[in-house]
Every structure is written in C-alpha cells, then in structure tokens.
Design an enzyme around this catalytic site. Sequence first.
Site, PDB file in Angstrom:
ATOM      1  N   SER A 126       0.842  -1.203   0.000  1.00 26.27           N
ATOM      2  CA  SER A 126       0.000   0.000   0.000  1.00 26.27           C
ATOM      3  C   SER A 126       0.870   1.244   0.000  1.00 26.27           C
ATOM      4  CB  SER A 126      -0.851  -0.021   1.275  1.00 26.27           C
ATOM      5  OG  SER A 126      -1.407   1.241   1.500  1.00 26.27           O
ATOM      6  N   TYR A 151      -1.972  -1.251  10.908  1.00 26.08           N
ATOM      7  CA  TYR A 151      -2.220  -1.790   9.557  1.00 26.08           C
ATOM      8  C   TYR A 151      -1.050  -1.442   8.638  1.00 26.08           C
ATOM      9  CZ  TYR A 151      -3.726  -1.930   4.731  1.00 26.08           C
ATOM     10  OH  TYR A 151      -3.765  -2.162   3.371  1.00 26.08           O
ATOM     11  N   LYS A 155       2.042  -3.858   6.786  1.00 21.03           N
ATOM     12  CA  LYS A 155       2.409  -3.925   5.358  1.00 21.03           C
ATOM     13  C   LYS A 155       3.914  -3.735   5.185  1.00 21.03           C
ATOM     14  CE  LYS A 155      -1.441  -4.821   3.522  1.00 21.03           C
ATOM     15  NZ  LYS A 155      -1.624  -6.076   2.817  1.00 21.03           N
TER      16      LYS A 155
HETATM   17  P1  NAD Z   1     -10.816  -7.391   1.328  1.00 20.37           P
HETATM   18  O1  NAD Z   1     -11.005  -7.403   2.805  1.00 20.37           O
HETATM   19  O2  NAD Z   1     -12.005  -7.199   0.470  1.00 20.37           O
HETATM   20  O3  NAD Z   1     -10.087  -8.743   0.881  1.00 20.37           O
HETATM   21  C1  NAD Z   1      -9.184  -9.441   1.714  1.00 20.37           C
HETATM   22  C2  NAD Z   1      -9.615 -10.901   1.712  1.00 20.37           C
HETATM   23  O4  NAD Z   1      -8.713 -11.653   2.527  1.00 20.37           O
HETATM   24  C3  NAD Z   1     -11.016 -11.118   2.278  1.00 20.37           C
HETATM   25  O5  NAD Z   1     -11.766 -11.915   1.371  1.00 20.37           O
HETATM   26  C4  NAD Z   1     -10.784 -11.833   3.601  1.00 20.37           C
HETATM   27  O6  NAD Z   1     -11.840 -12.722   3.899  1.00 20.37           O
HETATM   28  C5  NAD Z   1      -9.477 -12.558   3.321  1.00 20.37           C
HETATM   29  N1  NAD Z   1      -8.660 -12.843   4.515  1.00 20.37           N
HETATM   30  C6  NAD Z   1      -8.326 -12.000   5.524  1.00 20.37           C
HETATM   31  N2  NAD Z   1      -7.535 -12.620   6.419  1.00 20.37           N
HETATM   32  C7  NAD Z   1      -7.355 -13.885   5.948  1.00 20.37           C
HETATM   33  C8  NAD Z   1      -6.639 -15.004   6.426  1.00 20.37           C
HETATM   34  N3  NAD Z   1      -5.952 -14.947   7.578  1.00 20.37           N
HETATM   35  N4  NAD Z   1      -6.669 -16.152   5.714  1.00 20.37           N
HETATM   36  C9  NAD Z   1      -7.376 -16.232   4.551  1.00 20.37           C
HETATM   37  N5  NAD Z   1      -8.086 -15.198   4.054  1.00 20.37           N
HETATM   38  C10 NAD Z   1      -8.066 -14.040   4.747  1.00 20.37           C
HETATM   39  O7  NAD Z   1      -9.697  -6.302   1.012  1.00 20.37           O
HETATM   40  P2  NAD Z   1      -9.224  -5.723  -0.406  1.00 20.37           P
HETATM   41  O8  NAD Z   1      -9.619  -4.302  -0.469  1.00 20.37           O
HETATM   42  O9  NAD Z   1      -9.584  -6.632  -1.500  1.00 20.37           O
HETATM   43  O10 NAD Z   1      -7.646  -5.739  -0.161  1.00 20.37           O
HETATM   44  C11 NAD Z   1      -6.830  -6.806  -0.611  1.00 20.37           C
HETATM   45  C12 NAD Z   1      -5.405  -6.572  -0.158  1.00 20.37           C
HETATM   46  O11 NAD Z   1      -4.952  -5.316  -0.665  1.00 20.37           O
HETATM   47  C13 NAD Z   1      -5.245  -6.499   1.353  1.00 20.37           C
HETATM   48  O12 NAD Z   1      -4.031  -7.118   1.703  1.00 20.37           O
HETATM   49  C14 NAD Z   1      -5.175  -5.013   1.620  1.00 20.37           C
HETATM   50  O13 NAD Z   1      -4.465  -4.721   2.787  1.00 20.37           O
HETATM   51  C15 NAD Z   1      -4.451  -4.514   0.381  1.00 20.37           C
HETATM   52  N6  NAD Z   1      -4.740  -3.107   0.093  1.00 20.37           N
HETATM   53  C16 NAD Z   1      -6.035  -2.685  -0.020  1.00 20.37           C
HETATM   54  C17 NAD Z   1      -6.317  -1.348  -0.240  1.00 20.37           C
HETATM   55  C18 NAD Z   1      -7.739  -0.847  -0.310  1.00 20.37           C
HETATM   56  O14 NAD Z   1      -7.958   0.348  -0.138  1.00 20.37           O
HETATM   57  N7  NAD Z   1      -8.729  -1.685  -0.595  1.00 20.37           N
HETATM   58  C19 NAD Z   1      -5.250  -0.419  -0.381  1.00 20.37           C
HETATM   59  C20 NAD Z   1      -3.945  -0.893  -0.304  1.00 20.37           C
HETATM   60  C21 NAD Z   1      -3.690  -2.241  -0.061  1.00 20.37           C
END
Ligand code: NAD
Length: 340
Positions: A126, A151, A155
Amino acid sequence: MTEKILVTGGAGFIGSHTTLALLEVGLEVVVLDNLSNSSDIALRRVEDICGKSLTFIEGDIRNSQILDDLFNEHRISAVLHFAGLKAVGQSVRMPLNYYDNNVVGSISLFNAMARAGVFNLVFSSSATVYGEPTQMPISEDFPTGIPTNPYGRSKLMVEDVLRDLSLSDPRWSVGLLRYFNPVGAHESGIIGEDPNGIPNNLLPYVSQVAIGKLKHLSVFGNDYPTPDGTGVRDYIHVQDLADGHLCALQKILQTNGVNIWNLGTGIGYSVLEIIRAFEEASGRAVPYQVVERRSGDIAQCWAAPEKATRELGWSAKRNLLDMMTDTWRWQLGNPQGYGH
Ligand code: NAD
Ligand code: UDP
C-alpha cells in the site's frame, strides 16, 4: 498437471476482480480465503461473468496443514497474496489481530511456499508505507516512512520480510505492488466492494449516502494545504489494478529479486471533487458536512506510475467518471452488497 495461480484473499474486493482477470486470460486459479471479510457469492459471480470455474478452498493462511495440502494437490506456479485485514481504525483497536493475520499469516504462507518450492509472489502492499512524503508525486525510490497505524506497519513489515527472504535465497521473485486508493467495480455491476457495516473509505461511504442508506458524508477537514482544503488522493479503478496484477505476474515469472511498482493513475482528486463527480455520475445528491480532520490522515498522496508503465507496460485506463459510474452501478444493483 496444469500450472495454477494461487490467489489468497481471492473472495475479497481486489482479489475477486483479479481472479476474474486471471480466468479471462485462460489461467487456472485456486482461491484460498477464510471469508472473514467476504462472501463466496463473489466467487460464484466471478464464474458466472466469465463462464469458467475456479477452485475455492475455505481456509486461513495461518493454517500450515491447509497450505501444505493445497500445494500438494495443485501445481502452483505463482501466488498473488491479497489475504489480510485492512481497516486502519480497527487495527489501532486490535493490533494483535492485525499483526497475527497480516504478518504471521504472510510468514506462514511464505514458509509453505518454500516447502513446496514455489518462489513467485505478488504482494498487495500500500502507498501507506511511504508515510507522509514531503514531495509529490510519489515514486518507488522514495524512502518508506513511518506508517501511522498498525495496519500500515504490518504492510511495511511484510515488505521487509520479503526483502530479507529474497536476499537469503535468490530463487525468490517478488513483486511488491503499492496500491494507491482502489475504487470502482466490474463494469457488469455484478461484483464490487462490499464493506462490513459502516464504510471507512470515502467511495463506499459516498455511494451509500447517494442511495439513502446513510444520511450524509462527513468530510474530514477542509483546512489542508490543498487547492480546496480537502484531502487529495490517487483513486484507481479496481479493474486497472487487476490488469496491473496480470502484468506484474508476467514480469515476476521472468525475473528474480524484489521489484516494487506503484499502482496509481498519477492524478490526485480532492474529497469535494469526488463528491461532485459522484453526484454527476449518479444523478443523486450527496449531502455532506465538514468536520474535524481524521487522525492519522495525510493532506495529499498521488503516485508517479511511470515505473510500472516502463517495466510492466501497464497504465491505468479508466478515468474518474468510469470509477464513479461503475461504483454506482454496483451500488444500485446490490444495495445490500452480497447480502451477508
Ligand atoms: P478485502 O477485505 O475485500 O479482501 C481481503 C480478503 O482476505 C477477504 O476476502 C478476507 O476474507 C481474506 N482474509 C483475511 N484474512 C485472511 C486469512 N488470515 N486467511 C485467509 N483469508 C483471509 O480487502 P481488499 O480491499 O480486497 O484488499 C486486498 C489486499 O490489498 C489487502 O491485503 C489489503 O491490505 C491490500 N490493500 C487494499 C487497499 C484498499 O484500499 N482496498 C489499499 C492498499 C492495499
Ligand atoms: N474521507 C472523508 N470522509 C470519509 C472517508 C474519507 O472525508 O467518510 C477522506 C479522507 O480524509 C481522505 C480521503 O477521503 O482524505 C480518502 O480516504 P479513504 O479512507 O478512502 O482512504 P485513505 O487514503 O485514507 O486510505
């Protein structure tokens, strides 16, 4: 046995759109997700959209047995690692949960990959790892800063683990994708972002105000040193992000070491610009009130995406109107999200 891509967190917002993009280019996909923040309905819909099927394993990345069984049963060529928790405020209240899920979980995954001889990985990082940069736009050679919450620190820790891992063993090929602000939904309106409870992020909040689920938006501060005083961010369409993953995957299969790519558009929009654009795309009013700044927020943040263009041949194709229109189509068609 055909080679497959493992997508951890593939039922989530970005993971589901990327899984769809992988299937659409003919790759076979295994999704591992514990459904802690998602629904398997998203995966069924992904299959409906592309007319292809995927393998779904409900399980946690911290469970070594599930991982070993998965790697034994499927020939995995690379892992796209999305699984993790992502709510900044919650991470302040529940730091152990965040470090356990995001850091311990990632280490558990990397250990299982090494045991299985799989060394190709794309990690969802991120822009938060840059902390509060003094200059815009942000390029990959900017020093990482000090993220203001658990958080963000989780990362950065995983990035550091991967750098050390790659130094210790040259077989690792790792893409660190630093996302800016992912928004939007698939243009079909069939899959999209489905936050639990009251959304933390701007776009889901705005769209729930527009549809009447929430009364008004709180704009967190209008006294930032930005053109209209509200926070400026680089919003990027989730479909463009998904395409970025495909390009990064191709690249890491041909290289080694750790490569970092920003995934952003290179354009910053203020909160007020987002409100206006959403009103235009939806034809609905988005009432708002200006309130105090939210603690930990930075004034502005946008990417220099040229490295990704140069090295991956990728750039964001969708504009602000596409992001707003697609968010609205998803919100209108799915007022309760996936209904869970
Ligand atoms: P999201 O919560 O929709 O998806 C994450 C998925 O991981 C979910 O389906 C959840 O059920 C699953 N999960 C969580 N912990 C788990 C575990 N221990 N074992 C198995 N599954 C698990 O989030 P997203 O927005 O799709 O984000 C995806 C990734 O991108 C994340 O790592 C997030 O930190 C990163 N990210 C997201 C954003 C944003 O703004 N959406 C920005 C930067 C980085
Ligand atoms: N924001 C806001 N009201 C909200 C949510 C967010 O004014 O209800 C602002 C926030 O201060 C920031 C921008 O919108 O300037 C994007 O916030 P978001 O939480 O979506 O992403 P962040 O960049 O903080 O990860």
